[in-house]
Design an enzyme around this catalytic site. Structure first.
Site, PDB file in Angstrom:
ATOM      1  N   ALA A 246       0.840  -1.197   0.000  1.00 31.08           N
ATOM      2  CA  ALA A 246       0.000   0.000   0.000  1.00 31.08           C
ATOM      3  C   ALA A 246       0.880   1.254   0.000  1.00 31.08           C
ATOM      4  CB  ALA A 246      -0.888  -0.019   1.238  1.00 31.08           C
TER       5      ALA A 246
ATOM      6  N   GLY B 179       0.835  -5.099   1.079  1.00 28.26           N
ATOM      7  CA  GLY B 179      -0.298  -5.260   0.178  1.00 28.26           C
ATOM      8  C   GLY B 179       0.092  -5.895  -1.142  1.00 28.26           C
TER       9      GLY B 179
ATOM     10  N   GLU C  93      -0.002  -9.455  -0.427  1.00 30.99           N
ATOM     11  CA  GLU C  93      -1.403  -9.846  -0.183  1.00 30.99           C
ATOM     12  C   GLU C  93      -2.143 -10.046  -1.495  1.00 30.99           C
ATOM     13  OE1 GLU C  93      -1.942  -6.500   2.659  1.00 30.99           O
ATOM     14  OE2 GLU C  93      -2.953  -8.019   3.874  1.00 30.99           O
TER      15      GLU C  93
ATOM     16  N   GLU D   2       4.310  -4.772   7.565  1.00 28.66           N
ATOM     17  CA  GLU D   2       3.421  -3.749   8.127  1.00 28.66           C
ATOM     18  C   GLU D   2       3.731  -3.428   9.584  1.00 28.66           C
ATOM     19  OE1 GLU D   2       2.464  -6.206   6.154  1.00 28.66           O
ATOM     20  OE2 GLU D   2       0.936  -5.534   4.730  1.00 28.66           O
TER      21      GLU D   2
END
Ligand code: 3H9
Length: 742
Positions: A67, A107, A110, A130
């Site tokens: 992200a 992300g 992910e 994270e």
């Protein structure tokens, strides 16, 4: 589908496979722009009945770094958010194969975990980092990772935040194959084979390759990741097992809030259902994203990157360091030599006496053996490292060194003599660095014929472990010398921060102010255990007195005597032979490494208070915290005003990387902004009056910042300005606005 070179996602159809390539420099962060482009590209491909598989690719250096961190400041994500995109990939009508190159983090991983399969380049790096931003994975990672690799590895990866290699990923079951070139022909073939196998279970998947010892299960029969339960069945049958697995990591977590949230999400996803886990994960992710602790760590992420671009330093001026030298085989010298050798740089240590060399080398060997025993290094790595460390009693051994670091006794004259000798023995273009922690680099340089080639490289003990290096720019340090010292520190994996010359530079100058207050608190009524506890409750691993005992009190005592400075309590302890842990007694008493409060110390301190006529009183935890941290902030403001540090964020990086300031509190200057400068200034004025210590009066920059902050309704971020600005620049400047969050 038309593509242009500036599109964040390009689409090519090759023999029925749609290759979607993300191209959003520098690291394919999944910003709103990339998310939209990816969702649009996936929708367009889904509508094409001729497509049998999708190969989702990135750039050679990054599949995706996750992200977009800069979007996290602004609240809930703008659509399409990352979980939506992840669900699109997992529920896609034809198999999506993620082709991982460079980093696949957060992300980014992910997204890949939702794909039908994952293939990766041999040098790909995978991870869910994270936690180091005070977050937990927020797009299904806490549910999908345990389903792919099992709960134990998942807990390790999510709570440790570290990256793993492609080989490891294959062994863990996170990857299906490691291919030399997963984004090109080889990957396309693999995708075709996978899709064919998917269509007809009786056909083996063609093009499926494995690397290392990984064997591949029949891919075509596999359900979507969220529905796979084989690897979590045992943990599900054994409620509480995740918490047990995670307990040791939780105890060591740098951010216990994020760690606890991650454990809750993993537990829900394993013990309940994927959907329940995803709900808990989203809730916890949002809670952490909005937290002060994550804000602090995101500030540090930006501040660390800003510190890599010091003002007035041209990285192109750096000279390559092929060989290095170290003067002094003490703890620091040996540690620095180890750090150089670990990066593959041959290094020669020079000492005045053979015995000192032998002792130093024995210590290096011992350290390496220990790291092999702990598994942090292989035996062959340790041997290679040792082979790169040479020794000599003669400065002539530095004749071919590109850079020499002096790590001798902390005495100006000793260092000046060494530099004068070095000046005669090294090549005219060699860089000369001092590892001094306090002394004046300009005076050291003045003793040489070429002061332009002198700088400070202040390592922290143990130098082979601690990441921080203060790169001290002297008045005459030339551009090449500064750039070379800085680049070398980066090359050996350190976090260099450029600072100017003053007593103790940034870190130790601020530490000294804290130490003075800590002593003073003892005289006024506090005890060591009480003071230390306030700082450990704040998040430090250790308080000042436990730290002093560990480092040894005698060094500071000797330095103070040389400077004619007094610290009544510490001096008295040393006079009583209590030098700290090594003598079994200091501020505390020790049984081995076990520490306990000592009534004799309480008595000694009370006696000193009485003899100095300082009345003892109960001191609150709040006062202790303010007295220890606010004067540091004040000194930080002076440091900024004097230009000793380029930016307030640099000071924060120094304190987090070198002095264990808790990352989730962002560093002292960030913390000042959180407390509010008007309060910091008001309390400093109060303590200046209470203790009649004029040095506690708010420094000009702090006082002005407090006035501005007090006048503004929005609050200031006077020091912070996202960690990038110097105090002066930031004054009056609002914090940088953030975009929409993922
Ligand atoms: C996440 O994914 C949450 C999800 O679970 C859920 C969401 C709902 N965003 O470090 P470098 C920039 S959280 C924005 O100098 P390197 C960086 O600021 C995210 N920007 O290079 C720098 O900019 P500048 C989890 C990012 O080669 C430039 O890229 N992911 C991001 O030494 C180059 O970076 C992470 O925590 C990002 N995610 O290292 C990964 N990443 O040039 C964080 C980088 O203006 N990133 N930038 O200074 C890293 O660990 C390293 O940057 C990386 C490259 C290893 C990628």
């Amino acid at each position: 589908m038309s593509n242009s070179s500036t599109d964040p996602v390009s689409v090519e159809i090759i023999d029925g496979v749609a290759r979607l390539t993300m191209n959003h420099p520098p690291v394919n962060a999944l910003s709103l722009r990339l998310r939209k482009a990816l969702a649009d590209a996936l929708s367009a491909v889904a509508a094409d009945p001729g497509i049998t598989a999708v190969l989702l690719a990135g750039q050679p250096k990054a599949f995706s770094a996750g992200a977009d961190i800069s979007e996290f400041g602004a609240g809930a994500g703008s659509p399409p958010d990352l979980p939506t995109l992840v669900a699109m990939v997992e529920d896609f009508p034809v198999p999506v194969i993620a082709a991982l190159t460079g980093v696949a983090l957060g992300g980014g991983l992910e997204l890949a975990m939702a794909a039908a399969a994952r293939i990766a380049a041999p040098d790909a790096r995978l991870g869910l980092p994270e936690i180091s931003l005070g977050l937990l994975p927020g797009a299904g990672g806490t549910g999908r990772l345990p389903r792919l690799v099992g709960p134990e590895r998942a807990v390790e990866m999510i709570l440790g935040g570290q990256q793993i290699s492609a080989d490891q990923g294959l062994r863990d079951g996170l990857l299906d194959a490691v291919l030399a070139d997963p984004t090109s022909e080889e990957g396309l073939l693999w995708a075709t084979g996978f899709a064919q196998g998917d269509g007809d279970p009786s056909q083996p998947s063609v093009g499926v390759a494995s690397h290392g010892e990984g064997t591949i299960e029949p891919l075509h029969r596999r359900p979507p990741t969220r529905q796979r339960e084989d690897k979590i069945a045992a943990a599900r049958a054994n409620p509480g097992s995740i918490a047990t697995l995670a307990a040791a990591r939780l105890a060591k977590a740098k951010d216990p809030f994020a760690a606890r949230a991650a454990i809750d999400a993993i537990t829900a996803g394993v013990e309940l259902s994927f959907e329940e886990g995803a709900r808990v994960e989203r809730e916890k992710f949002e809670e952490r994203r909005a937290s002060a602790e994550s804000g602090a760590q995101r500030h540090l992420f930006a501040a660390e990157r800003a510190a890599r671009k010091p003002k007035n330093l041209d990285p192109r001026a750096a000279k390559h360091v092929a060989r290095a030298g170290v003067v002094g085989a003490g703890t620091m010298g040996g540690g620095i030599a180890m750090a150089l050798a670990a990066a593959g740089i041959p290094v020669t240590i020079v000492e005045a006496e053979q015995q000192a060399l032998d002792r130093g080398l024995a210590r290096v060997r011992e350290n390496l053996t220990r790291s092999v025993e702990h598994g942090s290094r292989s035996e062959s790595d340790a041997q290679n490292q040792l082979a790169l460390i040479g020794t000599s009693l003669d400065y002539a051994a530095f004749a071919d060194a590109d850079l020499v670091i002096e790590a001798a006794f902390e005495d100006l004259q000793v260092k000046r003599d060494i530099f004068a000798t070095l000046d005669r023995h090294v090549r005219p273009d060699a860089v000369l660095a001092s590892n001094t922690s306090y002394l004046d680099i300009d005076q050291i340089a003045a003793g040489t014929a070429h002061p332009g080639r002198v700088l400070g490289l202040h390592f922290f003990s143990p130098a082979n472990v601690m990441p921080l290096v203060e790169v001290v720019r002297g008045a005459k340090t030339d551009a090449q010398t500064l750039a070379t010292g800085f680049a070398l520190a980066r090359l050996i994996g350190k976090t260099p921060v450029v600072v100017g010359v003053c007593h103790g530079f940034v870190g130790n100058r601020m530490l000294e102010v804290r130490s003075q207050q800590a002593e003073r608190l003892l005289l006024e009524g506090a005890l060591p255990g009480q003071v230390d506890k306030v700082l450990t409750d704040f998040g430090f691993r250790m308080g000042p007195f436990a730290m002093g005992d560990m480092a040894g009190l005698d060094i500071g005592w000797r330095n103070r005597k040389a400077q004619g400075v007094k610290a009544p309590v510490s001096d008295a302890l040393c006079e009583a032979g209590r030098f700290g842990q090594k003598t079994g007694a200091g501020y505390y008493a020790y049984d081995g490494r076990g520490r306990r409060d000592d009534a004799a110390v309480a008595e000694l301190i009370a006696g000193i208070s009485a003899s100095l006529g300082v009345p003892r009183r109960d001191i609150s935890a709040e006062e202790i915290l303010e007295r220890l941290t606010f004067p540091m902030i004040n000194e930080g403001a002076r440091i900024l005003a004097e230009g000793i540090a380029d930016r307030s964020g640099d000071i924060d990086v120094i304190w987090v990387k070198g002095y264990n300031w808790p990352a989730y509190r962002g560093g002292p200057m960030w913390y000042a902004d959180q407390v509010g400068l008007p309060r910091v200034a008001a309390r400093l004025r109060h303590y200046a009056e209470q203790t009649e210590d004029e040095s506690l009066r708010p420094a000009g920059l702090l006082a002005r910042g407090a006035d501005d902050d007090g006048a503004s309704t929005a609050g200031g971020l006077i020091f912070g300005a996202a960690g990038q600005g110097s105090g002066q620049e930031a004054l009056g400047g609002p914090a940088a606005a953030n975009g929409p969050a993922a």
